[in-house]
Write an enzyme that holds these catalytic residues in place. Structure first.
Site, PDB file in Angstrom:
ATOM      1  N   GLU A 246      -9.012   3.791  -2.443  1.00 37.61           N
ATOM      2  CA  GLU A 246      -7.926   3.815  -3.303  1.00 37.61           C
ATOM      3  C   GLU A 246      -8.201   2.945  -4.575  1.00 37.61           C
ATOM      4  OE1 GLU A 246      -4.565   2.134  -1.092  1.00 37.61           O
ATOM      5  OE2 GLU A 246      -5.422   2.934   1.126  1.00 37.61           O
TER       6      GLU A 246
ATOM      7  N   ARG B 244      -7.692   3.952  13.255  1.00 36.73           N
ATOM      8  CA  ARG B 244      -6.931   5.124  13.601  1.00 36.73           C
ATOM      9  C   ARG B 244      -6.320   5.316  14.733  1.00 36.73           C
ATOM     10  NH1 ARG B 244      -5.612   6.537   8.301  1.00 36.73           N
ATOM     11  NH2 ARG B 244      -7.400   6.838   7.045  1.00 36.73           N
TER      12      ARG B 244
ATOM     13  N   ASP C 159      -8.989   0.262   2.094  1.00 35.10           N
ATOM     14  CA  ASP C 159      -8.157  -0.266   2.922  1.00 35.10           C
ATOM     15  C   ASP C 159      -8.623   0.242   4.258  1.00 35.10           C
ATOM     16  OD1 ASP C 159      -5.790  -1.704   3.806  1.00 35.10           O
ATOM     17  OD2 ASP C 159      -4.589   0.076   3.568  1.00 35.10           O
TER      18      ASP C 159
ATOM     19  N   GLU D 269     -10.192  12.743   7.414  1.00 37.58           N
ATOM     20  CA  GLU D 269     -10.073  14.021   6.550  1.00 37.58           C
ATOM     21  C   GLU D 269     -11.468  14.530   6.731  1.00 37.58           C
ATOM     22  OE1 GLU D 269      -7.225  13.707   3.068  1.00 37.58           O
ATOM     23  OE2 GLU D 269      -7.890  11.857   3.455  1.00 37.58           O
TER      24      GLU D 269
ATOM     25  N   THR E 264      -8.631  -5.700   4.176  1.00 39.84           N
ATOM     26  CA  THR E 264      -8.503  -4.741   2.758  1.00 39.84           C
ATOM     27  C   THR E 264      -9.756  -5.344   1.787  1.00 39.84           C
ATOM     28  OG1 THR E 264      -6.325  -4.350   3.300  1.00 39.84           O
ATOM     29  CG2 THR E 264      -7.110  -3.831   1.115  1.00 39.84           C
TER      30      THR E 264
ATOM     31  N   GLU F  66     -10.129   3.892   3.407  1.00 42.30           N
ATOM     32  CA  GLU F  66      -9.051   4.516   2.675  1.00 42.30           C
ATOM     33  C   GLU F  66      -9.525   4.185   1.324  1.00 42.30           C
ATOM     34  OE1 GLU F  66      -5.447   3.799   3.692  1.00 42.30           O
ATOM     35  OE2 GLU F  66      -5.284   5.217   5.232  1.00 42.30           O
TER      36      GLU F  66
ATOM     37  N   HIS G  18      -3.949  14.161   0.416  1.00 39.93           N
ATOM     38  CA  HIS G  18      -4.184  13.255   1.801  1.00 39.93           C
ATOM     39  C   HIS G  18      -3.096  13.470   2.822  1.00 39.93           C
ATOM     40  CE1 HIS G  18      -5.297   9.842   4.105  1.00 39.93           C
ATOM     41  NE2 HIS G  18      -4.080   9.381   3.994  1.00 39.93           N
TER      42      HIS G  18
ATOM     43  N   ASP H 100       0.748  -1.251   0.062  1.00 35.49           N
ATOM     44  CA  ASP H 100      -0.215  -0.111  -0.065  1.00 35.49           C
ATOM     45  C   ASP H 100       0.907   1.258   0.001  1.00 35.49           C
ATOM     46  OD1 ASP H 100      -2.385   1.444   0.041  1.00 35.49           O
ATOM     47  OD2 ASP H 100      -2.300   1.672   2.253  1.00 35.49           O
TER      48      ASP H 100
ATOM     49  N   LYS I 134      -3.854  -1.779  10.103  1.00 32.28           N
ATOM     50  CA  LYS I 134      -4.357  -1.828   8.651  1.00 32.28           C
ATOM     51  C   LYS I 134      -4.656  -3.394   8.514  1.00 32.28           C
ATOM     52  CE  LYS I 134      -3.354   2.479   7.474  1.00 32.28           C
ATOM     53  NZ  LYS I 134      -4.111   3.194   6.480  1.00 32.28           N
TER      54      LYS I 134
ATOM     55  N   GLN J 241      -3.523   2.474  14.874  1.00 34.16           N
ATOM     56  CA  GLN J 241      -2.499   2.785  14.044  1.00 34.16           C
ATOM     57  C   GLN J 241      -1.677   4.054  14.987  1.00 34.16           C
ATOM     58  OE1 GLN J 241      -3.758   4.610  10.449  1.00 34.16           O
ATOM     59  NE2 GLN J 241      -1.548   5.025   9.681  1.00 34.16           N
TER      60      GLN J 241
END
Length: 399
Positions: free
Chosen positions: A189, A225, A221, A346, A245, A187, A123, A116, A241, A228
């Site tokens: 992607e 948070r 993904d 975000e 996925t 996420e 971002h 990844d 993570k 992480q």
């Protein structure tokens, strides 16, 4: 044009033809290609002598076909297009068309390795502002190489697979605590699927991107948070993570995206020689993120700072080999505006600005029972639009 009924105006017309793996009740998984809301049984077509793929279409995954290489990919696509457009083939092909709602879709390929990246400047800048206020949003190395990490191939799942809320350690005012993640995120992607391998010790040039990469999938993904944030220093993402996925069930071949390649953003400072891709091209993909059925963001992929070809060159520059079924993802796709971000971190600015839905409900991060669906479109030939297979998942409570 195609003789297949119900396809006119579809974003899954003959200019698209994504590959997948499906099964019907009591049958083993088999390779197919989507046309409108139907699936053409390629295993049956090859068994009937309608298409030649060295037996690869009779495998339970796309891996054998992807390993054949670009000349065979192009020849098979041309033949499938012929079968679906020439009325002379209708009587032979029509019995091999299966309604999409009558099949179960499977993970389309066996994932060999998963990487990844972190390739959106918007971002990375947003995350830097949220986590490191008052400091430069980008770290010093960011514009010199595509930042990435290795994930877990075994937890890549097909769209529609429920996602169990992960548990782990997270920080608290009293010190580290163990429990279910309370800041579960997405996420949005784009993933690139490798078909042709490379030997250990050799590197793959950015110019050879199309010779190795078979096609594209959408990726979510999922990210915890809070887990992480506690674990990632100094070695980067790990348990926050690796729990799940999600990827789309359909792999859109690169040939279908020929009209979607556009100039990528200018890079300053100049990149290292091995990262120079000429022409410097990204993809004009328009993503959309729905949270419980409500569209909350529309990330544009053409703003990505690092291109797919540069990512491939970087992940092999040290001599790391490619394997058929390798998946590398772009990293979160975010544009310059708040309504164009690819993560809820975000969108809610770290949870400080909750999202309010039409029914009055509010969210900062994912709650149990929430469903997220990511879709995307790309320009096709002659002003048409093609769709990439969607990727979705619903959050289940922690176990």
């Amino acid at each position: 044009m195609t003789w297949v009924t119900g396809v006119e105006g579809s974003a899954y017309g003959v200019t698209n033809l994504p590959y997948g793996v499906f099964s019907r009740d009591g049958e083993e998984p088999r390779v197919g290609v989507r046309i409108g809301d139907l699936v053409l049984d390629l295993a049956g077509a090859e068994a009937a002598g309608l298409v030649l793929a060295a037996g690869a279409f009779r495998a339970p995954t796309l891996n054998p076909f992807m390993a054949l290489g670009r000349p065979q990919w192009t020849a098979a696509r041309q033949r499938i297009t012929e079968l679906l457009t020439d009325p002379a083939h209708r009587s032979a092909v029509e019995p091999l068309l299966v309604p999409l709602d009558a099949v179960r879709l499977h993970l389309p390929f066996e994932v060999a390795d998963y990487v990844d990246f972190y390739s959106s400047e918007h971002h990375a800048g947003n995350v830097g502002q949220i986590f490191r206020p008052g400091q430069p949003p980008l770290l010093p190395n960011w514009k010199h190489l595509p930042i990435g990490y290795h994930g877990r191939a075994g937890t890549v799942v097909v769209s529609g697979t429920p996602v169990v809320r992960p548990s782990g350690q997270r920080a608290s005012s009293a010190g580290p605590v163990y429990g279910a993640s309370v800041r579960l995120d997405i996420e949005a992607e784009v993933g690139f699927v490798v078909g042709v391998p490379s030997p250990l010790g050799a590197r793959v040039s950015a110019d050879d991107f199309a010779d190795h990469v078979f096609g594209v999938v959408l990726v979510n993904d999922w990210s915890a948070r809070d887990i992480q944030a506690w674990e990632y220093q100094p070695l980067g993402p790990f348990l926050g993570k690796s729990f799940a996925t999600s990827i789309s069930a359909w792999v859109t071949p690169l040939d279908a995206l020929a009209d979607a390649f556009v100039p990528a953003p200018e890079q300053d400072p100049p990149v290292a020689d091995y990262l120079r891709d000429v022409p410097h091209l990204g993809l004009d993909l328009r993503l959309a993120v729905e949270w419980n059925g409500e569209r909350v963001s529309e990330p544009p992929f053409d703003t990505m700072y690092w291109t797919p070809a540069q990512q491939l060159a970087h992940l092999t520059v040290n001599g790391a080999s490619l394997r058929t079924g390798d998946l590398y993802a772009s990293g979160t796709v975010s544009g310059p505006e708040r309504g164009q971000v690819g993560s809820f971190l975000e969108l809610t600015w770290g949870g400080a600005e909750p999202v309010k839905f039409a029914d009055g409900a509010t969210r900062t991060f994912l709650e149990d029972g929430d469903t997220v669906t990511i879709t995307a479109t790309a320009p096709g030939p002659d002003g048409t639009t093609i769709a990439l297979g969607e990727v979705g998942g619903t959050i289940l409570p922690a176990r």
